[in-house]
Design an enzyme around this catalytic site. Structure first.
Site, PDB file in Angstrom:
ATOM      1  N   TYR A  37       0.882  -1.120   0.070  1.00  0.00           N
ATOM      2  CA  TYR A  37       0.115   0.004  -0.011  1.00  0.00           C
ATOM      3  C   TYR A  37       0.886   1.380  -0.047  1.00  0.00           C
ATOM      4  O   TYR A  37       0.440   2.256  -0.377  1.00  0.00           O
ATOM      5  CB  TYR A  37      -1.142   0.174   1.219  1.00  0.00           C
ATOM      6  CG  TYR A  37      -2.144  -1.070   0.797  1.00  0.00           C
ATOM      7  CD1 TYR A  37      -3.062  -0.594  -0.243  1.00  0.00           C
ATOM      8  CD2 TYR A  37      -2.211  -2.317   1.245  1.00  0.00           C
ATOM      9  CE1 TYR A  37      -3.904  -1.505  -0.560  1.00  0.00           C
ATOM     10  CE2 TYR A  37      -3.265  -3.094   0.921  1.00  0.00           C
ATOM     11  CZ  TYR A  37      -4.153  -2.826  -0.077  1.00  0.00           C
ATOM     12  OH  TYR A  37      -5.085  -3.663  -0.500  1.00  0.00           O
ATOM     13  N   VAL A  82      -9.580   3.070  -5.072  1.00  0.00           N
ATOM     14  CA  VAL A  82      -9.011   3.550  -4.048  1.00  0.00           C
ATOM     15  C   VAL A  82      -8.262   4.974  -3.891  1.00  0.00           C
ATOM     16  O   VAL A  82      -8.097   5.656  -2.958  1.00  0.00           O
ATOM     17  CB  VAL A  82      -8.376   2.538  -3.065  1.00  0.00           C
ATOM     18  CG1 VAL A  82      -9.365   1.479  -2.711  1.00  0.00           C
ATOM     19  CG2 VAL A  82      -7.003   2.250  -3.509  1.00  0.00           C
ATOM     20  N   HIS A  86     -14.555   0.317  -2.121  1.00  0.00           N
ATOM     21  CA  HIS A  86     -13.575  -0.679  -1.764  1.00  0.00           C
ATOM     22  C   HIS A  86     -12.373   0.097  -0.839  1.00  0.00           C
ATOM     23  O   HIS A  86     -11.421  -0.150  -0.576  1.00  0.00           O
ATOM     24  CB  HIS A  86     -12.545  -1.110  -3.004  1.00  0.00           C
ATOM     25  CG  HIS A  86     -13.350  -2.213  -3.561  1.00  0.00           C
ATOM     26  ND1 HIS A  86     -13.070  -2.808  -4.903  1.00  0.00           N
ATOM     27  CD2 HIS A  86     -14.663  -3.029  -3.351  1.00  0.00           C
ATOM     28  CE1 HIS A  86     -13.875  -3.712  -5.192  1.00  0.00           C
ATOM     29  NE2 HIS A  86     -14.737  -3.868  -4.241  1.00  0.00           N
ATOM     30  N   CYS A 132      -7.658   1.748  12.912  1.00  0.00           N
ATOM     31  CA  CYS A 132      -7.222   0.763  13.533  1.00  0.00           C
ATOM     32  C   CYS A 132      -7.916  -0.652  13.303  1.00  0.00           C
ATOM     33  O   CYS A 132      -8.754  -0.645  12.968  1.00  0.00           O
ATOM     34  CB  CYS A 132      -7.407   1.082  15.038  1.00  0.00           C
ATOM     35  SG  CYS A 132      -6.830   0.111  15.990  1.00  0.00           S
ATOM     36  N   CYS A 152      -9.714  -1.090  17.647  1.00  0.00           N
ATOM     37  CA  CYS A 152     -10.607  -0.256  18.175  1.00  0.00           C
ATOM     38  C   CYS A 152     -11.408   0.400  17.040  1.00  0.00           C
ATOM     39  O   CYS A 152     -11.285   0.179  15.730  1.00  0.00           O
ATOM     40  CB  CYS A 152      -9.919   0.734  19.292  1.00  0.00           C
ATOM     41  SG  CYS A 152      -9.181   1.988  18.276  1.00  0.00           S
ATOM     42  N   GLU A 211     -11.524  -3.677 -23.563  1.00  0.00           N
ATOM     43  CA  GLU A 211     -11.638  -4.981 -23.942  1.00  0.00           C
ATOM     44  C   GLU A 211     -13.014  -5.323 -23.360  1.00  0.00           C
ATOM     45  O   GLU A 211     -13.576  -4.714 -22.220  1.00  0.00           O
ATOM     46  CB  GLU A 211     -10.664  -5.814 -22.818  1.00  0.00           C
ATOM     47  CG  GLU A 211      -9.348  -5.555 -23.413  1.00  0.00           C
ATOM     48  CD  GLU A 211      -8.526  -6.179 -22.118  1.00  0.00           C
ATOM     49  OE1 GLU A 211      -8.047  -7.364 -22.364  1.00  0.00           O
ATOM     50  OE2 GLU A 211      -8.454  -5.646 -21.095  1.00  0.00           O
TER      51      GLU A 211
HETATM   52  P1  OAD Z   1      -9.222  -4.825 -13.228  1.00  0.00           P
HETATM   53  O1  OAD Z   1      -7.662  -4.646 -13.226  1.00  0.00           O
HETATM   54  O2  OAD Z   1      -9.634  -6.286 -12.915  1.00  0.00           O
HETATM   55  O3  OAD Z   1      -9.602  -4.494 -14.521  1.00  0.00           O
HETATM   56  C1  OAD Z   1      -9.267  -3.181 -15.296  1.00  0.00           C
HETATM   57  C2  OAD Z   1     -10.166  -3.060 -16.361  1.00  0.00           C
HETATM   58  O4  OAD Z   1      -9.902  -1.841 -16.967  1.00  0.00           O
HETATM   59  C3  OAD Z   1      -9.909  -4.051 -17.568  1.00  0.00           C
HETATM   60  O5  OAD Z   1     -10.966  -4.775 -17.979  1.00  0.00           O
HETATM   61  C4  OAD Z   1      -9.184  -3.141 -18.770  1.00  0.00           C
HETATM   62  O6  OAD Z   1      -9.571  -3.756 -19.973  1.00  0.00           O
HETATM   63  C5  OAD Z   1      -9.699  -1.831 -18.476  1.00  0.00           C
HETATM   64  N1  OAD Z   1      -8.928  -0.596 -18.917  1.00  0.00           N
HETATM   65  C6  OAD Z   1      -7.549  -0.869 -19.208  1.00  0.00           C
HETATM   66  N2  OAD Z   1      -7.219   0.593 -19.815  1.00  0.00           N
HETATM   67  C7  OAD Z   1      -8.455   1.038 -19.665  1.00  0.00           C
HETATM   68  C8  OAD Z   1      -8.726   2.477 -20.239  1.00  0.00           C
HETATM   69  N3  OAD Z   1      -7.774   3.360 -20.500  1.00  0.00           N
HETATM   70  N4  OAD Z   1     -10.025   2.883 -20.133  1.00  0.00           N
HETATM   71  C9  OAD Z   1     -10.895   2.071 -19.766  1.00  0.00           C
HETATM   72  N5  OAD Z   1     -10.852   0.734 -19.374  1.00  0.00           N
HETATM   73  C10 OAD Z   1      -9.521   0.516 -19.345  1.00  0.00           C
HETATM   74  O7  OAD Z   1      -9.887  -3.793 -12.157  1.00  0.00           O
HETATM   75  P2  OAD Z   1     -11.139  -3.578 -11.559  1.00  0.00           P
HETATM   76  O8  OAD Z   1     -12.179  -4.349 -12.435  1.00  0.00           O
HETATM   77  O9  OAD Z   1     -11.510  -2.179 -11.137  1.00  0.00           O
HETATM   78  O10 OAD Z   1     -10.163  -4.485  -5.248  1.00  0.00           O
HETATM   79  O11 OAD Z   1     -10.908  -4.746 -10.498  1.00  0.00           O
HETATM   80  C11 OAD Z   1     -11.626  -4.571  -9.292  1.00  0.00           C
HETATM   81  C12 OAD Z   1     -11.059  -4.860  -7.897  1.00  0.00           C
HETATM   82  O12 OAD Z   1     -10.153  -5.760  -7.988  1.00  0.00           O
HETATM   83  C13 OAD Z   1     -10.335  -3.642  -7.478  1.00  0.00           C
HETATM   84  O13 OAD Z   1     -11.066  -2.681  -7.031  1.00  0.00           O
HETATM   85  C14 OAD Z   1      -9.456  -4.208  -6.383  1.00  0.00           C
HETATM   86  C15 OAD Z   1      -8.892  -5.392  -7.262  1.00  0.00           C
HETATM   87  O14 OAD Z   1      -8.531  -6.621  -6.296  1.00  0.00           O
HETATM   88  C16 OAD Z   1      -9.476  -4.388  -4.092  1.00  0.00           C
HETATM   89  O15 OAD Z   1      -8.237  -3.984  -4.156  1.00  0.00           O
HETATM   90  C17 OAD Z   1     -10.352  -4.723  -2.962  1.00  0.00           C
END
Ligand code: OAD
Length: 237
Positions: free
Chosen positions: A59, A96, A112, A120, A123, A207
């Site tokens: 992080y 985030v 998220h 914490c 607590c 995609e």
């Molecule tokens: P992913 O990394 O799974 O997917 C990202 C998506 O963004 C893919 O489908 C890409 O095709 C698309 N992408 C890439 N470049 C782009 C652009 N310029 N414009 C539009 N789209 C684009 O990310 P999330 O679906 O957000 O959770 O992932 C969901 C959650 O998985 C996240 O919030 C995180 C992760 O684990 C936690 O950390 C709890």
């Protein structure tokens, strides 16, 4: 072109793809690994119990990257849409980072969690603003109560934040738009299917997402390139 009329209530769900053009790597696909770990291996309560230093290193890296990032045209366009239609837009992000806010969005729901907040792990002190980074071999941050300070993030196996508000907004929306999210992480991956049939469902990203069948319209391309000319806001008196 996505037509937005006076009666529309829009639910926008954004994912990592919306921040990709700002230089924040996505989780899945090219460059989606951190030191050969999958996100699920460093973003979970069990990772925190096993190796909190590793979790803080991850992080801290993300805080450094996000600190340098600036909003791109997709964030700016969504903020502009919010200015035009006010609370008829519900902006829910899985991201985030704070790029929607930096672009001027006022009402962002971070399901998220938020990278620049900590809390914490013992607590019930409220989450607080925190942009510090952890540099090994320093001590990990501690709360006054003795508990460990952890990132204010919803990890795998934890319940996303603000689910009541989110479900209510899904219930009332007439247009659902997912932008830059691969459609694999629940519960967000099911939102489109939940509203399809009674709301228009639109996907924007380069995609096809895993949940593509839940969308009635798909615009394939980068969010920063497509969004600025995507909406046609029709204001009837
Ligand atoms: P992913 O990394 O799974 O997917 C990202 C998506 O963004 C893919 O489908 C890409 O095709 C698309 N992408 C890439 N470049 C782009 C652009 N310029 N414009 C539009 N789209 C684009 O990310 P999330 O679906 O957000 O959770 O992932 C969901 C959650 O998985 C996240 O919030 C995180 C992760 O684990 C936690 O950390 C709890």
């Amino acid at each position: 072109m996505v037509r937005v009329s006076n009666n529309d209530r829009i639910f926008v769900l954004t994912g990592a793809g919306v921040s990709a053009e700002s230089g924040i790597p996505t989780f899945r696909g090219v460059g989606g690994l951190w030191r050969n770990y999958r996100i699920e291996e460093v973003a979970s309560p069990s990772a925190w119990r096993r190796d909190p230093r590793l979790v803080w290193e991850f992080y801290s890296m993300r805080r450094r990257v996000a600190r340098e990032a600036e909003p791109n045209p997709a964030h700016l366009d969504l903020a502009k849409l919010e200015q035009r239609i006010g609370d008829r837009l519900f902006l829910c992000t899985q991201n985030v980072d704070n790029l929607h806010e930096q672009a001027g969005a006022r009402r962002v729901v971070h399901m998220h969690g938020e990278l620049f907040k900590s809390r914490c792990d013992s607590c019930n002190r409220a989450p607080f603003a925190d942009a510090r980074t952890y540099e090994p071999p320093a001590e990990l941050p501690r709360c006054e109560c003795g508990g460990r300070i952890r990132p204010h993030i919803c990890w795998f196996g934890e319940t996303p934040f603000e689910m009541n508000r989110i479900l209510q907004a899904l219930d009332g929306c007439t247009l659902f738009l997912a932008i830059g999210t691969s459609g694999v992480v629940e519960p967000a991956a099911s939102f489109a299917a939940q509203v399809s049939g009674r709301a228009r469902t639109v996907y924007v990203g380069p995609e096809e997402p895993a949940n593509r069948y839940a969308f009635t319209e798909r615009y394939l391309g980068k969010a920063g390139e497509l969004l600025p000319s995507l909406f046609e806001v029709v204001e009837r008196r």
